[in-house]
Design a protein around this motif. Structure first.
Motif, PDB file in Angstrom:
ATOM      1  N   ASP A 470      93.899-104.887  23.156  1.00  0.00           N
ATOM      2  CA  ASP A 470      94.579-105.538  24.690  1.00  0.00           C
ATOM      3  C   ASP A 470      93.915-105.002  25.659  1.00  0.00           C
ATOM      4  N   ILE A 472      95.082-105.443  28.557  1.00  0.00           N
ATOM      5  CA  ILE A 472      96.458-104.997  29.918  1.00  0.00           C
ATOM      6  C   ILE A 472      96.716-103.369  29.136  1.00  0.00           C
ATOM      7  N   ILE A 497      99.213-109.097  36.547  1.00  0.00           N
ATOM      8  CA  ILE A 497      98.845-108.828  34.819  1.00  0.00           C
ATOM      9  C   ILE A 497     100.099-109.092  34.661  1.00  0.00           C
ATOM     10  N   PRO A 498      99.534-109.793  33.068  1.00  0.00           N
ATOM     11  CA  PRO A 498     100.644-110.717  32.127  1.00  0.00           C
ATOM     12  C   PRO A 498     101.175-108.879  31.373  1.00  0.00           C
ATOM     13  N   ASP A 499     102.159-108.558  30.730  1.00  0.00           N
ATOM     14  CA  ASP A 499     102.564-108.248  29.685  1.00  0.00           C
ATOM     15  C   ASP A 499     101.315-107.439  27.903  1.00  0.00           C
ATOM     16  N   THR A 500     101.254-108.613  28.392  1.00  0.00           N
ATOM     17  CA  THR A 500      99.725-107.792  27.588  1.00  0.00           C
ATOM     18  C   THR A 500      99.031-109.348  27.093  1.00  0.00           C
ATOM     19  N   LEU A 501      97.667-109.303  27.200  1.00  0.00           N
ATOM     20  CA  LEU A 501      96.360-110.075  26.135  1.00  0.00           C
ATOM     21  C   LEU A 501      95.261-110.114  25.635  1.00  0.00           C
ATOM     22  N   THR A 537      93.707-108.491  39.407  1.00  0.00           N
ATOM     23  CA  THR A 537      94.224-109.680  38.341  1.00  0.00           C
ATOM     24  C   THR A 537      94.188-110.366  37.285  1.00  0.00           C
ATOM     25  N   GLU A 539      94.635-113.553  34.936  1.00  0.00           N
ATOM     26  CA  GLU A 539      95.268-114.632  34.372  1.00  0.00           C
ATOM     27  C   GLU A 539      94.603-115.284  33.450  1.00  0.00           C
ATOM     28  N   ARG A 540      94.848-115.924  32.456  1.00  0.00           N
ATOM     29  CA  ARG A 540      94.694-116.306  31.511  1.00  0.00           C
ATOM     30  C   ARG A 540      94.512-118.382  31.161  1.00  0.00           C
ATOM     31  N   CYS A 547      90.273-116.018  29.823  1.00  0.00           N
ATOM     32  CA  CYS A 547      90.783-115.091  30.730  1.00  0.00           C
ATOM     33  C   CYS A 547      90.098-115.075  32.430  1.00  0.00           C
TER      34      CYS A 547
END
Length: 619
Positions: A470, A472, A497-501, A537, A539-540, A547
């Motif tokens: 992950d 993140i 950042i998003p919650d998970t990637l 930052t 982003e996907r 990403c």
């Protein structure tokens, strides 16, 4: 040797001597040009200063002559009206701060109202102190003017009771006749302007452009002279203290023209005639006109000539010496060429040995470079260990304090059993025991999280294996490293950042890249005392199945020269202050060679820096 001297050095020497003449003229003109330009600029600014000050004097005379209180005093010169007019003059003098005296003289030359400037304020003179000025030239000439005309006296030193006032008061008298409603001439309004303000402003202009500006009256007497003791010769019985007597030829040329520039054996002159009465040449007379003069003396010009001559001579000596050296070297080169040709054949073996030694040195340098790169990686891991160790200290300390508290409570409970246990003591023990256990469990949980994060980061750095992880969670683990450093600085790190990637990549190199980029921003981006912000930052990009990881700061940015070399090994702007120049080099290697990613940097002075890492997500 003789052939080279004749064919090469003699023509070279002739060319240098010709260039010496041309160079002397060009250099002298180049040195004189700004001085002559300063002369003209000082003349132009001096004219502006004179216009502004004399226009203000003319306007103030007209303003006071048209006051209703003056008209009332002319019609009825009662004590009340005269006192009111005196108060008006006093208030005007206090507000302007530039007039030594403001007076109304009646048609007989008697001072009816007089306000003097003294000790930083205006004072109204008593009736007993007023004088008769009927014989003074300024009263006689002003009384002969028509209504609305304006009189300006000669620029001289102020007299009081027939003697020159000390310290000297350079004075200009502006006046105009006044009339009652019947048109009867009732005297004059007279302002004694303190000329020191005007002369001081001209001195400032003169100093700004080399100190060569002078002000001369129509007879050639200095009002503002080359030397302080040159001024006011016509009042101090010094008839020889004139520009006309000191520079007679230059004075004749200046009198014959309205303005211009010329040079003679005394130096360079710039001048212009100035009419303080603004007659614009209507009468064609020069009486009463002033002359603004800027003089670049012969001594100053000679000093410039000597400086230029020395520069030219130095140039000639250098060039002749250079030519002689070249000729001698050519002659010696011809002589040595044959010897070198013979020695080349015997030096082949020695050259091969030198190449072998050089190859050994290159190999050693490559090994040293690899060792330095490995040391930089270990330094990054050491920073990770130090950060986690610092973070572990807090929960360990809290748990230790809580355990000590529980131990003391247990001893108190045992003593209570021996001496007689009370219910309140038991309840207090249970409550403390519950709170202490909660603190210990919470801090042990925190220690476990930190240990797992460190174990995972260390394992990834050591193995450099590809796996699914992950991103993140990795970013948050890396940020733990900077917690101690951020507490010691005014800077902060923000996460967008998003919650998970989930990625299928190399977490070790990626973690080190993030650590290096954030650390680089904290060290290089911010000036002392600046509160910086580093923003991470993520982003996907669904379309490209990748990403984007961006590390940006709001710091001072980089110039184009620095930006072109930031990924070079051993290049750093912090040499001698802890920078090795390998951090960004390793970052670029890991990004391109290990991760197969695209690393770009965008920066400009004063606009911060932005690192963009485009990374494939993986299958």
């Amino acid at each position: 040797m003789r052939r080279n001297l004749l064919m090469l050095f003699v023509p070279w020497a002739a060319l240098i001597l010709l260039l010496m003449v041309l160079l002397y003229e060009r250099l002298l003109d180049a040195r004189l040009e700004p001085l002559l330009r300063d002369q003209q600029n000082s003349i132009n600014e001096g004219v502006g200063v004179l216009n502004r000050h004399l226009a203000a004097l003319r306007g103030h005379v007209k303003f006071l002559a048209n006051q209703p209180l003056l008209a009332r005093a002319l019609e009825n010169p009662s004590e009340e009206n005269i006192q009111a007019l005196a108060l008006l003059f006093q208030e005007f003098s206090d507000s302007t701060d530039t007039y030594d005296r403001i007076r109304w003289l009646d048609e007989h030359g008697n001072e009816q109202v007089r306000v003097d400037w003294h000790d930083g304020r205006a004072w109204i003179r008593d009736r007993a102190q007023l004088q008769n000025k009927a014989e003074r030239y300024f009263f006689v000439e002003t009384m002969n003017l028509s209504a609305g005309d304006y009189y300006l006296s000669r620029f001289d030193l102020s007299l009081d009771y027939g003697a020159i006032e000390e310290p000297y008061k350079p004075t200009l008298r502006g006046a105009t006749p006044v009339f009652d409603e019947a048109g009867t001439r009732r005297g004059i309004v007279l302002l004694n302007y303190l000329g020191s303000a005007l002369l001081n402003r001209l001195r400032q202009v003169s100093q700004a452009y080399g100190g060569n500006l002078a002000l001369v009256d129509h007879e050639g007497y200095w009002l503002l002279g080359e030397r302080p003791d040159d001024a006011w010769g016509f009042m101090l019985n010094r008839p020889d203290a004139t520009l006309a007597s000191r520079y007679p030829e230059g004075w004749k040329r200046m009198v014959a023209q309205s303005g211009g520039v010329f040079d003679d054996h005394t130096g360079y002159w710039s001048f212009i005639h100035f009419d303080p009465l603004e007659r614009n040449g209507e009468s064609g007379e020069v009486d009463g006109r002033w002359l603004l003069v800027a003089h670049l003396s012969y001594e100053q010009v000679q000093g410039l000539r000597f400086e230029v001559i020395w520069q030219v001579l130095l140039f000639v000596c250098v060039m002749l010496t250079l030519g002689l050296v070249v000729v001698l070297r050519l002659a010696l080169a011809e002589q040595a060429r044959d010897q070198v040709q013979r020695q080349l054949e015997s030096s082949g073996a020695e050259l091969q040995r030198s190449n072998a030694d050089l190859q050994v040195t290159v190999d050693q340098l490559q090994r040293t470079r690899g060792a330095l790169l490995q040391a930089e990686k270990l330094s990054s891991l050491g920073t990770l260990v130090a950060g986690v160790a610092h973070e572990l200290n807090t929960p360990i300390g809290a748990a230790s304090v809580a355990a000590s508290t529980l131990d003391r409570g247990n001893q108190e409970l045992q003593q209570g059993f021996r001496e007689g246990l009370q219910r309140s003591m038991l309840e207090r023990f249970l409550q403390r025991n519950e709170e202490g256990l909660a603190i210990i469990i919470g801090n042990l949980t925190r220690m476990a999280q930190l240990t797992r994060a460190f174990k995972q980061l260390a394992s990834d750095r050591a193995s450099t294996e590809r796996r699914t992880f992950d991103l993140i969670e990795l970013v948050r683990e890396v940020l733990l490293v900077f917690t101690p450093k951020l507490k010691q600085t005014p800077h902060q790190v923000d996460l967008v950042i998003p919650d998970t990637l989930i990625l299928d990549s190399y977490p070790g190199p990626l973690g080190q890249i993030l650590q290096n980029l954030i650390d680089n921003a904290l060290i290089h981006a911010f000036e002392p005392g600046f509160h910086g912000v580093v923003t991470v930052t993520i982003e996907r990009d669904q379309a490209r199945h990748s990403c984007l990881i961006e590390v940006a700061d709001n710091g001072s940015g980089m110039s184009e020269e620095v930006l072109a070399r930031i990924f070079d090994p051993f290049f750093t702007t912090k040499r001698g202050r802890g920078g090795t120049g390998l951090g960004l080099h390793i970052t670029h290697q890991l990004a391109v060679e290990v991760l197969g990613a695209d690393l770009q940097v965008i920066s400009a002075p004063g606009q911060g820096t932005r690192f963009r890492l485009q990374l494939a997500i993986g299958d």
